[in-house]
Design an enzyme around this catalytic site. Structure first.
Site, mmCIF file in Angstrom:
data_model
loop_
_atom_site.group_PDB
_atom_site.id
_atom_site.type_symbol
_atom_site.label_atom_id
_atom_site.label_comp_id
_atom_site.label_asym_id
_atom_site.label_seq_id
_atom_site.Cartn_x
_atom_site.Cartn_y
_atom_site.Cartn_z
ATOM 1 N N ASN A 68 -0.436 8.392 15.572
ATOM 2 C CA ASN A 68 -1.507 7.408 15.672
ATOM 3 C C ASN A 68 -1.958 7.203 17.115
ATOM 4 O O ASN A 68 -3.128 6.908 17.375
ATOM 5 C CB ASN A 68 -1.078 6.091 15.016
ATOM 6 C CG ASN A 68 -1.133 6.207 13.504
ATOM 7 O OD1 ASN A 68 -1.860 7.050 12.962
ATOM 8 N ND2 ASN A 68 -0.344 5.406 12.803
ATOM 9 N N THR A 71 5.501 -3.898 9.709
ATOM 10 C CA THR A 71 6.061 -4.096 11.054
ATOM 11 C C THR A 71 4.917 -4.455 12.003
ATOM 12 O O THR A 71 4.264 -3.566 12.542
ATOM 13 C CB THR A 71 6.771 -2.826 11.579
ATOM 14 O OG1 THR A 71 6.021 -1.671 11.185
ATOM 15 C CG2 THR A 71 8.177 -2.711 11.077
ATOM 16 N N ARG A 85 -11.807 25.098 20.702
ATOM 17 C CA ARG A 85 -10.576 24.316 20.926
ATOM 18 C C ARG A 85 -10.867 22.889 21.392
ATOM 19 O O ARG A 85 -10.021 22.240 21.987
ATOM 20 C CB ARG A 85 -9.676 25.036 21.941
ATOM 21 C CG ARG A 85 -8.984 26.265 21.350
ATOM 22 C CD ARG A 85 -8.208 27.058 22.368
ATOM 23 N NE ARG A 85 -9.054 27.619 23.411
ATOM 24 C CZ ARG A 85 -9.841 28.706 23.246
ATOM 25 N NH1 ARG A 85 -9.866 29.317 22.083
ATOM 26 N NH2 ARG A 85 -10.595 29.146 24.233
ATOM 27 N N GLY A 104 -9.868 -0.517 14.789
ATOM 28 C CA GLY A 104 -9.232 -1.536 13.964
ATOM 29 C C GLY A 104 -8.140 -0.949 13.095
ATOM 30 O O GLY A 104 -7.716 0.187 13.284
ATOM 31 N N LYS A 126 5.958 9.642 14.463
ATOM 32 C CA LYS A 126 5.003 8.803 13.718
ATOM 33 C C LYS A 126 4.135 7.981 14.684
ATOM 34 O O LYS A 126 2.904 7.932 14.562
ATOM 35 C CB LYS A 126 5.766 7.876 12.767
ATOM 36 C CG LYS A 126 4.975 6.713 12.233
ATOM 37 C CD LYS A 126 3.913 7.133 11.247
ATOM 38 C CE LYS A 126 3.024 5.969 10.900
ATOM 39 N NZ LYS A 126 2.110 6.212 9.818
ATOM 40 N N TYR A 148 -12.647 -2.511 8.900
ATOM 41 C CA TYR A 148 -12.272 -1.715 10.083
ATOM 42 C C TYR A 148 -12.629 -0.258 9.878
ATOM 43 O O TYR A 148 -12.737 0.506 10.832
ATOM 44 C CB TYR A 148 -10.775 -1.883 10.400
ATOM 45 C CG TYR A 148 -9.829 -0.921 9.710
ATOM 46 C CD1 TYR A 148 -9.544 0.330 10.270
ATOM 47 C CD2 TYR A 148 -9.213 -1.249 8.505
ATOM 48 C CE1 TYR A 148 -8.681 1.217 9.649
ATOM 49 C CE2 TYR A 148 -8.358 -0.371 7.886
ATOM 50 C CZ TYR A 148 -8.089 0.857 8.460
ATOM 51 O OH TYR A 148 -7.240 1.729 7.842
ATOM 52 N N ARG A 151 2.849 8.826 6.074
ATOM 53 C CA ARG A 151 1.707 9.309 6.873
ATOM 54 C C ARG A 151 0.551 9.638 5.937
ATOM 55 O O ARG A 151 0.133 10.792 5.836
ATOM 56 C CB ARG A 151 2.108 10.525 7.701
ATOM 57 C CG ARG A 151 3.249 11.279 7.088
ATOM 58 C CD ARG A 151 3.542 12.637 7.562
ATOM 59 N NE ARG A 151 3.534 12.890 8.975
ATOM 60 C CZ ARG A 151 3.726 14.115 9.474
ATOM 61 N NH1 ARG A 151 3.944 15.126 8.649
ATOM 62 N NH2 ARG A 151 3.700 14.329 10.757
ATOM 63 N N TYR A 185 0.804 -1.227 0.000
ATOM 64 C CA TYR A 185 0.000 0.000 0.000
ATOM 65 C C TYR A 185 0.835 1.275 0.000
ATOM 66 O O TYR A 185 0.370 2.317 -0.441
ATOM 67 C CB TYR A 185 -0.956 0.002 1.187
ATOM 68 C CG TYR A 185 -2.288 -0.596 0.815
ATOM 69 C CD1 TYR A 185 -3.252 0.185 0.187
ATOM 70 C CD2 TYR A 185 -2.561 -1.937 1.031
ATOM 71 C CE1 TYR A 185 -4.464 -0.360 -0.194
ATOM 72 C CE2 TYR A 185 -3.770 -2.491 0.650
ATOM 73 C CZ TYR A 185 -4.724 -1.688 0.039
ATOM 74 O OH TYR A 185 -5.916 -2.216 -0.349
ATOM 75 N N ILE A 186 2.064 1.213 0.512
ATOM 76 C CA ILE A 186 2.912 2.407 0.526
ATOM 77 C C ILE A 186 3.991 2.313 -0.553
ATOM 78 O O ILE A 186 4.231 3.259 -1.304
ATOM 79 C CB ILE A 186 3.566 2.589 1.917
ATOM 80 C CG1 ILE A 186 2.482 2.734 2.987
ATOM 81 C CG2 ILE A 186 4.503 3.791 1.921
ATOM 82 C CD1 ILE A 186 1.540 3.905 2.807
ATOM 83 N N CYS A 244 -2.715 0.361 12.055
ATOM 84 C CA CYS A 244 -1.908 1.489 12.540
ATOM 85 C C CYS A 244 -2.279 1.866 13.964
ATOM 86 O O CYS A 244 -1.501 1.706 14.885
ATOM 87 C CB CYS A 244 -2.095 2.684 11.619
ATOM 88 S SG CYS A 244 -1.780 2.271 9.911
HETATM 89 N N1 SAJ Z 1 -12.225 5.457 14.724
HETATM 90 C C1 SAJ Z 1 -13.133 5.644 15.770
HETATM 91 N N2 SAJ Z 1 -13.491 6.911 16.108
HETATM 92 C C2 SAJ Z 1 -12.990 8.006 15.449
HETATM 93 C C3 SAJ Z 1 -12.077 7.807 14.386
HETATM 94 C C4 SAJ Z 1 -11.709 6.509 14.044
HETATM 95 O O1 SAJ Z 1 -13.609 4.697 16.404
HETATM 96 O O2 SAJ Z 1 -13.366 9.135 15.826
HETATM 97 C C5 SAJ Z 1 -11.786 4.092 14.357
HETATM 98 C C6 SAJ Z 1 -12.107 3.687 12.935
HETATM 99 O O3 SAJ Z 1 -13.422 3.184 12.835
HETATM 100 C C7 SAJ Z 1 -11.063 2.638 12.678
HETATM 101 C C8 SAJ Z 1 -9.855 3.109 13.477
HETATM 102 O O4 SAJ Z 1 -10.374 4.057 14.396
HETATM 103 O O5 SAJ Z 1 -11.455 1.383 13.187
HETATM 104 C C9 SAJ Z 1 -8.721 3.710 12.666
HETATM 105 O O6 SAJ Z 1 -9.175 4.557 11.627
HETATM 106 P P1 SAJ Z 1 -8.437 5.910 11.172
HETATM 107 O O7 SAJ Z 1 -9.137 6.401 9.989
HETATM 108 O O8 SAJ Z 1 -8.339 6.833 12.333
HETATM 109 O O9 SAJ Z 1 -6.948 5.492 10.894
HETATM 110 P P2 SAJ Z 1 -6.133 4.550 9.855
HETATM 111 O O10 SAJ Z 1 -5.554 3.450 10.686
HETATM 112 O O11 SAJ Z 1 -6.895 4.171 8.647
HETATM 113 O O12 SAJ Z 1 -4.969 5.562 9.370
HETATM 114 C C10 SAJ Z 1 -4.088 6.157 10.315
HETATM 115 C C11 SAJ Z 1 -3.923 7.632 9.953
HETATM 116 N N3 SAJ Z 1 -3.329 8.322 11.094
HETATM 117 C C12 SAJ Z 1 -3.860 9.459 11.607
HETATM 118 O O13 SAJ Z 1 -4.862 9.966 11.185
HETATM 119 C C13 SAJ Z 1 -3.121 10.067 12.755
HETATM 120 C C14 SAJ Z 1 -3.063 7.775 8.715
HETATM 121 O O14 SAJ Z 1 -2.751 9.120 8.451
HETATM 122 C C15 SAJ Z 1 -1.752 6.985 8.852
HETATM 123 O O15 SAJ Z 1 -0.995 7.029 7.673
HETATM 124 C C16 SAJ Z 1 -2.086 5.550 9.120
HETATM 125 O O16 SAJ Z 1 -2.868 5.484 10.339
HETATM 126 C C17 SAJ Z 1 -0.774 4.794 9.246
HETATM 127 O O17 SAJ Z 1 -0.373 4.091 8.278
HETATM 128 O O18 SAJ Z 1 -0.082 4.943 10.253
#
Ligand code: SAJ
Length: 412
Positions: free
Chosen positions: A207, A82, A243, A254, A203, A310, A151, A10-11, A257
């Site tokens: 997350n 990883t 704020r 899920g 990084k 997820y 990111r 994916y990256i 990350c």
């Molecule tokens: N989720 C909640 N409540 C929320 C937001 C998300 O329950 O308010 C849940 C989602 O349903 C999901 C999980 O969190 O199960 C993760 O979803 P996500 O969209 O927050 O994150 P990822 O894992 O798809 O992508 C993240 C991103 N990181 C951040 O936004 C800080 C992305 O920018 C990174 O590149 C990616 O992790 C990574 O590869 O590290």
């Protein structure tokens, strides 16, 4: 510039696509023979807008080739997974180590090596740097080593790879400078030069920030169910403060990350990383919370589960809390699963899933679930009840009972 990218997932693949679109010669290395064969025909294996055309063109123009083995290049970029070690939550560097070792025979003086995979703080200095030193290189003098974490958000990878600011964590300042020249080929965001350990922790903290905030929202949902307040209204009202940005509660966290990276920090400082660990525990407790309230809504019967990805509108179900919920309920309920984004012979259509169901349990925010045919649902279901754990269904006809994190307290 010639770039060799280890790992065409994916990256790695989108990164390869952008280098080749900017006239760099790219070798994309992967251990999967089928993926390599297909990539050399211009056929890609990931679902991500924009990549396919770029790779097809690059293959035709001989700027991109896929290979099972690395080749000599000016820069080497490592984009392999990883995972975490289940016993102690530490970062499993085995794929990164193997990738580093695989490029040693092809390295020449003056090359740059960049690790993009998410890694625990201190991994570059303590584990990765010695691999190249043992091969006879002096980092910062005849080989330049940096950690530059990706990111990007799936679905927007090309856009974000080009425009997001980028952390460039060199082992020495000269390493940061050389690595920034590599990304300067296509990145239009700011290139922020720093040390490797700062890049690693930044990084992981990005997350972790999100995971901790989601845990706070999930805790709020539990408190509200207990004391009788509408959690969704609280979030809406509080977020009007300039704020405050309360996140959304859900069935758990899920993906590969948020559900993993916070552990990399915890494993480094388990006595100190208290909020980080508690947040992971809180988010991990959400499947039990959902099951508890399902049991309060119905004690037996058929459940139509909608969505197991997820994340909404993706077919990615890695680390999805939906599977834990299904496993926990399946001994006491008949369960049919419907997910329009995942191909699985055991999953059924919406019509079949809702047929004679006593409860619809929404576990994922796919767009398809935001506006459903409620007539079909009313006619099809035995008891028209919906429990929406993603809070995406705004209004339903009066004959349907809707539960979400706004009114679970009614069940106590
Ligand atoms: N989720 C909640 N409540 C929320 C937001 C998300 O329950 O308010 C849940 C989602 O349903 C999901 C999980 O969190 O199960 C993760 O979803 P996500 O969209 O927050 O994150 P990822 O894992 O798809 O992508 C993240 C991103 N990181 C951040 O936004 C800080 C992305 O920018 C990174 O590149 C990616 O992790 C990574 O590869 O590290």
């Amino acid at each position: 510039m010639k770039v060799c990218i280890i790992g065409q997932g994916y990256i790695g693949l989108p990164t390869a696509a952008l280098f080749s679109r900017n006239n760099c010669e790219v070798v994309g290395v992967d251990i999967n023979e089928k993926i390599v064969d297909n990539l050399n025909k211009g056929i890609i294996h990931i679902e991500e807008p924009g990549i396919s055309d770029i790779i097809k063109n690059a293959v035709e123009n001989k700027l991109y080739t896929a290979s099972l083995t690395p080749q000599k290049a000016d820069a080497f970029i490592i984009t392999v997974p990883t995972p975490y070690v289940v016993e102690n939550y530490s970062c499993d560097l085995s794929y990164v180590i193997t990738a580093c070792e695989s490029i040693i025979p092809f390295l020449e003086k003056g090359n740059t090596v960049i690790v993009e995979s998410t890694i625990a703080p201190m991994s570059t200095d303590e584990v990765i740097k010695p691999i190249f030193e043992n091969a006879g290189f002096t980092i910062g003098e005849d080989l330049y080593l940096a950690h530059c974490p990706e990111r990007v958000l799936p679905g927007r990878i090309i856009e974000e790879l080009i425009h997001n600011d980028r952390i460039i964590g060199g082992v020495t300042p000269e390493c940061s400078k050389k690595a920034s020249e590599v990304y300067g080929q296509f990145v239009e965001g700011e290139l922020m030069l720093t040390e490797a350990k700062t890049a690693e922790l930044s990084k992981c903290m990005e997350n972790t920030f999100r995971d901790v905030n989601i845990a706070l929202a999930n805790e709020l949902a539990k408190i509200c169910a207990e004391i009788g307040v509408n959690a969704l209204d609280v979030i809406e009202m509080a977020n009007k403060h300039p704020r405050v940005n309360l996140h959304s509660p859900g069935p758990g966290v899920g993906g590969h990350c948020l559900a993993i990276d916070p552990y990399f920090i915890y494993a480094k400082a388990p006595q100190t990383a208290k909020i980080i660990k508690l947040s992971r525990d809180t988010n991990n407790s959400m499947p039990d919370f959902v099951c508890e309230y399902v049991r309060k809504i119905i004690s037996k019967g058929k459940i139509a589960v909608l969505g197991v990805s997820y994340k909404g509108n993706t077919g990615d179900d890695r680390e999805s809390p939906a599977y834990e919920i299904i496993a926990k309920l399946s001994s006491d309920y008949e369960i049919d699963i419907h997910d329009p984004h995942i191909e699985n012979p055991d999953f059924v259509s919406l019509d079949e899933a809702t047929k004679d169901a006593d409860l619809i349990l929404v576990l994922c925010d796919h767009n398809e679930f935001k506006s459903m045919d409620y007539n079909l649902i009313k006619e099809n279901m035995k008891n028209p009840i919906i429990f929406d754990t993603k809070n995406i269904i705004k209004e339903v006809p009066s004959e349907i009972k809707l539960y979400n994190y706004g009114n679970l307290y009614e069940l106590n």
